[in-house]
Design a protein around this motif. Structure first.
Motif, mmCIF file in Angstrom:
data_model
loop_
_atom_site.group_PDB
_atom_site.id
_atom_site.type_symbol
_atom_site.label_atom_id
_atom_site.label_comp_id
_atom_site.label_asym_id
_atom_site.label_seq_id
_atom_site.Cartn_x
_atom_site.Cartn_y
_atom_site.Cartn_z
ATOM 1 N N ILE A 212 27.219 -23.384 20.173
ATOM 2 C CA ILE A 212 28.037 -22.811 21.242
ATOM 3 C C ILE A 212 29.478 -23.247 21.024
ATOM 4 C CG2 ILE A 212 28.502 -22.767 23.721
ATOM 5 C CD1 ILE A 212 25.527 -23.310 24.178
ATOM 6 N N GLY A 213 30.369 -22.265 20.907
ATOM 7 C CA GLY A 213 31.794 -22.566 20.842
ATOM 8 C C GLY A 213 32.391 -22.431 22.242
ATOM 9 N N PHE A 214 33.231 -23.381 22.609
ATOM 10 C CA PHE A 214 33.844 -23.394 23.940
ATOM 11 C C PHE A 214 35.339 -23.606 23.765
ATOM 12 C CE2 PHE A 214 34.242 -25.876 28.161
ATOM 13 C CZ PHE A 214 34.517 -24.713 28.866
ATOM 14 N N PHE A 215 36.111 -22.613 24.186
ATOM 15 C CA PHE A 215 37.560 -22.645 23.996
ATOM 16 C C PHE A 215 38.245 -22.746 25.357
ATOM 17 C CE2 PHE A 215 35.757 -20.712 20.290
ATOM 18 C CZ PHE A 215 36.539 -21.150 19.224
ATOM 19 N N THR A 216 39.192 -23.686 25.456
ATOM 20 C CA THR A 216 39.961 -23.869 26.679
ATOM 21 C C THR A 216 41.434 -23.959 26.312
ATOM 22 O OG1 THR A 216 40.150 -26.303 26.797
ATOM 23 C CG2 THR A 216 38.037 -25.337 27.409
ATOM 24 N N ASP A 217 42.288 -23.989 27.321
ATOM 25 C CA ASP A 217 43.716 -24.123 27.019
ATOM 26 C C ASP A 217 44.121 -25.574 26.766
ATOM 27 O OD1 ASP A 217 43.501 -25.105 29.581
ATOM 28 O OD2 ASP A 217 44.968 -23.739 30.479
ATOM 29 N N LYS A 218 43.134 -26.497 26.799
ATOM 30 C CA LYS A 218 43.408 -27.910 26.538
ATOM 31 C C LYS A 218 42.636 -28.464 25.345
ATOM 32 C CE LYS A 218 46.106 -28.524 30.149
ATOM 33 N NZ LYS A 218 47.560 -28.810 30.006
ATOM 34 N N GLY A 219 41.734 -27.681 24.788
ATOM 35 C CA GLY A 219 40.935 -28.157 23.659
ATOM 36 C C GLY A 219 39.789 -27.207 23.385
ATOM 37 N N ASN A 220 39.211 -27.330 22.181
ATOM 38 C CA ASN A 220 38.142 -26.434 21.747
ATOM 39 C C ASN A 220 36.971 -27.266 21.237
ATOM 40 O OD1 ASN A 220 40.082 -24.221 22.064
ATOM 41 N ND2 ASN A 220 40.981 -25.004 20.169
ATOM 42 N N TYR A 221 35.754 -26.934 21.667
ATOM 43 C CA TYR A 221 34.614 -27.809 21.447
ATOM 44 C C TYR A 221 33.423 -27.011 20.918
ATOM 45 C CZ TYR A 221 37.689 -30.094 24.770
ATOM 46 O OH TYR A 221 38.799 -30.589 25.396
ATOM 47 N N ARG A 222 32.523 -27.742 20.251
ATOM 48 C CA ARG A 222 31.320 -27.135 19.691
ATOM 49 C C ARG A 222 30.113 -27.938 20.175
ATOM 50 N NH1 ARG A 222 33.795 -24.091 15.417
ATOM 51 N NH2 ARG A 222 31.827 -23.578 14.405
ATOM 52 N N PHE A 223 29.047 -27.215 20.541
ATOM 53 C CA PHE A 223 27.858 -27.845 21.091
ATOM 54 C C PHE A 223 26.608 -27.290 20.413
ATOM 55 C CE2 PHE A 223 31.102 -27.538 24.343
ATOM 56 C CZ PHE A 223 31.138 -28.815 24.897
ATOM 57 N N SER A 224 25.554 -28.073 20.448
ATOM 58 C CA SER A 224 24.240 -27.567 20.070
ATOM 59 C C SER A 224 23.700 -26.736 21.225
ATOM 60 C CB SER A 224 23.284 -28.728 19.778
ATOM 61 O OG SER A 224 21.951 -28.265 19.757
ATOM 62 N N ALA A 225 23.209 -25.540 20.929
ATOM 63 C CA ALA A 225 22.655 -24.690 21.975
ATOM 64 C C ALA A 225 21.308 -25.196 22.456
ATOM 65 C CB ALA A 225 22.518 -23.253 21.467
ATOM 66 N N ASN A 226 20.710 -26.130 21.735
ATOM 67 C CA ASN A 226 19.402 -26.652 22.127
ATOM 68 C C ASN A 226 19.484 -27.665 23.254
ATOM 69 O OD1 ASN A 226 18.051 -25.092 20.271
ATOM 70 N ND2 ASN A 226 18.054 -26.676 18.701
ATOM 71 N N ASP A 227 20.626 -28.362 23.366
ATOM 72 C CA ASP A 227 20.698 -29.444 24.355
ATOM 73 C C ASP A 227 22.088 -29.670 24.939
ATOM 74 O OD1 ASP A 227 22.047 -30.689 22.193
ATOM 75 O OD2 ASP A 227 20.190 -31.624 21.504
ATOM 76 N N PHE A 228 23.093 -28.887 24.497
ATOM 77 C CA PHE A 228 24.484 -29.005 24.946
ATOM 78 C C PHE A 228 25.135 -30.332 24.535
ATOM 79 C CE2 PHE A 228 23.416 -25.317 27.360
ATOM 80 C CZ PHE A 228 24.603 -24.639 27.546
ATOM 81 N N LEU A 229 24.579 -30.987 23.536
ATOM 82 C CA LEU A 229 25.227 -32.166 22.973
ATOM 83 C C LEU A 229 26.430 -31.708 22.155
ATOM 84 C CD1 LEU A 229 25.051 -35.284 22.532
ATOM 85 C CD2 LEU A 229 23.791 -34.765 20.421
ATOM 86 N N GLN A 230 27.591 -32.317 22.416
ATOM 87 C CA GLN A 230 28.789 -31.928 21.668
ATOM 88 C C GLN A 230 28.652 -32.383 20.227
ATOM 89 O OE1 GLN A 230 32.621 -32.803 23.475
ATOM 90 N NE2 GLN A 230 33.626 -32.797 21.484
ATOM 91 N N THR A 231 28.841 -31.441 19.302
ATOM 92 C CA THR A 231 28.677 -31.744 17.887
ATOM 93 C C THR A 231 29.992 -31.820 17.135
ATOM 94 O OG1 THR A 231 28.377 -29.386 17.433
ATOM 95 C CG2 THR A 231 26.389 -30.685 17.820
ATOM 96 N N GLY A 232 31.070 -31.322 17.733
ATOM 97 C CA GLY A 232 32.350 -31.352 17.035
ATOM 98 C C GLY A 232 33.420 -30.624 17.812
ATOM 99 N N THR A 233 34.492 -30.307 17.116
ATOM 100 C CA THR A 233 35.627 -29.613 17.722
ATOM 101 C C THR A 233 36.090 -28.481 16.824
ATOM 102 O OG1 THR A 233 37.209 -31.139 16.689
ATOM 103 C CG2 THR A 233 36.438 -31.697 18.907
ATOM 104 N N SER A 234 36.871 -27.575 17.396
ATOM 105 C CA SER A 234 37.523 -26.510 16.639
ATOM 106 C C SER A 234 39.024 -26.746 16.721
ATOM 107 C CB SER A 234 37.167 -25.134 17.221
ATOM 108 O OG SER A 234 35.780 -24.909 17.153
ATOM 109 N N VAL A 235 39.649 -26.925 15.578
ATOM 110 C CA VAL A 235 41.071 -27.262 15.528
ATOM 111 C C VAL A 235 41.871 -25.993 15.262
ATOM 112 C CG1 VAL A 235 42.830 -28.670 14.407
ATOM 113 C CG2 VAL A 235 40.506 -29.559 14.685
ATOM 114 N N THR A 236 42.813 -25.709 16.144
ATOM 115 C CA THR A 236 43.639 -24.512 16.001
ATOM 116 C C THR A 236 45.116 -24.890 16.076
ATOM 117 O OG1 THR A 236 43.717 -24.066 18.382
ATOM 118 C CG2 THR A 236 41.866 -23.138 17.151
ATOM 119 N N SER A 237 45.939 -24.015 15.511
ATOM 120 C CA SER A 237 47.392 -24.221 15.578
ATOM 121 C C SER A 237 47.990 -23.477 16.763
ATOM 122 C CB SER A 237 48.041 -23.733 14.273
ATOM 123 O OG SER A 237 47.751 -22.345 14.064
ATOM 124 N N PHE A 238 47.153 -22.913 17.594
ATOM 125 C CA PHE A 238 47.610 -22.096 18.717
ATOM 126 C C PHE A 238 46.857 -22.516 19.977
ATOM 127 C CE2 PHE A 238 44.089 -20.030 16.584
ATOM 128 C CZ PHE A 238 43.213 -19.786 17.628
#
Length: 493
Positions: A212-238
């Motif tokens: 699951i990718g989750f994008f906000t105006d303060k940060g971008n996050y990645r989760f496992s869809a099996n348990d919603f454990l955060q697995t990482g981040t998405s780094v953007t220049s925008f």
């Protein structure tokens, strides 16, 4: 007797006297010690008879299994060697069997019996649950250890991104309508600040797992869809832009694409990376509508609203090229002379897909286009359709030649063959439709996300065999969300 003899006798007498004096002093010290000890015993009347400590025995099953986010109830039997002899404090603490980075032991209750929601994610090896009972009289504690195995509770359903009280939230509605309002926050013990822009479900590696990718105006996050454990981040220049953003993978699942405010960004991915860094804006003269079109295996398509043309990126490279077009087809992909205002997924396979597009000409008239693979299919002016000019959200039927479109608070059904539309539902005034989707797994549920001010609701409408709403109303409504940004379907693994 001479003086030497006299001196020797005197020294002998002195030596004898010294030994006697030492003996006398020793006797005096012994006497004083005994006398002081007796005085001390006389003054200190302490009773050195020791009472037995109240010993505890805790009885309960030691190995337990539970679904994540279910309530774990344990009523331990506490046996005392001296029943009713004291008061106690209680503590239930859970922690993984194996070290997990970022996870700290959690105290989940301070009651004698446990009645707590278990939000921790499923882990290989399970968890230790420590029950501690401490006497308030003497601080002596008794312990009981449990093994807790947590299993996943998430399967198919809908992920909802919303904003509430200054924070971005992820929620989940399972296919049986069980609701999890803040699973990401509960699992990761983290508040995600800012406003939600969007959430997207994507396959990981060979597709057997989902992220699951989750994008906000303060940060971008990645989760496992099996348990919603955060697995990482998405780094953007925008900074992701509200209502001008989308995310998708290529058909090969080796590239990620993000469209933000008309610009395209990309990343190569293999084996479900924990963290992803997107490229800078891919060069070119374009302003893309926020839709990634994965209708073919080797090319991913986009639509340029600036120059009114389709463009593509080939597998294995991040170079945007104009799509080849021909005036002999239903429409010229290289020059449509139309503005794209809506896009919908039609039936999809692992190597190709059908997409529908709502296009608008310079007179404000709207047309329905379709693309199957790389071939233009439908080019039809939409007629006899009330409020089609103000429609902003669209969903294609996966079973019939129909389309649904939404205005501010109304839903219409468009019959492609008859080229006419019918009003099928009206929400109360003050309710604004944010997004409509046809549920991909069955094609017979219309899902509607709507907002009433800063609060969001999700409605489920059953569709009959003709694509109409069963009983003319929704079958289920779930509220309690913040202002909804979008919804995304999470299929069963």
């Amino acid at each position: 007797m001479n003086w030497q003899t006299v001196h020797s006798l005197m020294n002998l007498e002195i030596k004898l006297n010294s030994k006697q004096m030492l003996k006398i002093k020793l006797n005096i010290y012994v006497f004083l010690f005994i006398w002081v000890s007796l005085l001390s015993c006389k003054k200190d009347n302490q009773d050195f008879t020791y009472a037995k400590i109240n010993e505890l025995q805790i009885n309960a099953d030691s190995v337990l299994s539970i679904n994540q986010f279910d309530t774990l109830k344990i009523n331990p039997q506490i046996l005392q060697s001296k029943p009713g002899a004291g008061k106690f404090t209680y503590q239930w603490k859970i922690y993984p069997d194996q070290i997990v980075a970022g996870f700290t032991p959690m105290i989940i209750s301070t009651d004698e019996s446990l009645n707590a929601v278990i939000s921790v994610p499923p882990l290989l090896g399970g968890y230790h649950l420590e029950y501690k009972v401490t006497s308030t009289d003497n601080g002596v504690a008794a312990f009981k250890m449990f093994t807790v195995n947590v299993t996943s509770v998430f399967s198919d359903g809908w992920v909802i991104s919303s904003s509430k009280d200054g924070n971005a939230e992820l929620s989940f509605v399972r296919s049986d309508y069980r609701v999890f309002y803040t699973p990401a926050m509960s699992v990761n013990q983290t508040v995600y600040s800012g406003h939600a822009i969007g959430t997207y479900v994507y396959p990981i590696s060979d597709g057997t797992q989902l992220g699951i990718g989750f994008f906000t105006d303060k940060g971008n996050y990645r989760f496992s869809a099996n348990d919603f454990l955060q697995t990482g981040t998405s780094v953007t220049s925008f900074t992701p832009a509200k209502d001008k953003f989308t995310f998708s993978l290529s058909k090969f699942k080796t590239e990620e694409y993000v469209i933000n405010d008309g610009s395209l960004y990309a990343a190569s991915i293999f084996d479900g990376p924990l963290n992803v860094t997107y490229t800078e804006r891919l060069s070119g003269d374009y302003y893309f509508f926020p839709k990634v079109i994965t209708s073919t295996l080797f090319n991913t398509y986009f639509y340029d609203n600036k120059n009114k043309r389709f463009m593509s990126v080939a597998f294995g490279g991040f170079y945007i090229t104009p799509a080849f077009g021909s005036s002999s087809t239903a429409f010229n992909m290289g020059n449509t002379d139309m503005l794209m205002v809506g896009a919908m997924d039609g039936p999809q396979t692992s190597s190709s897909g059908v997409y529908y597009f709502v296009m608008e000409n310079s007179n404000g008239e709207r047309y329905l286009y379709s693309l199957s693979g790389a071939q233009p299919g439908l080019n039809q002016k939409i007629l006899n359709s009330p409020e089609i000019e103000s429609a902003h959200s669209f969903a294609s039927s996966l079973l019939l030649r129909q389309m649904y479109y939404a205005t501010d608070n109304k839903i219409y059904q468009y019959d492609i063959l008859a080229n006419s539309s019918t009003l099928i539902y009206t929400f109360p005034a003050g309710t604004s439709i944010k997004q409509i989707e046809v549920q991909p797994d069955n094609g017979k549920t219309l899902v509607v996300a709507a907002n009433a001010g800063s609060t969001g609701q999700v409605y489920f409408f059953n569709l009959d065999n003709l694509g109409n709403i069963s009983n003319n109303t929704y079958s289920q409504m779930i509220d309690g969300f913040g202002e909804i940004a979008n919804i995304a379907y999470r299929k069963r693994n």
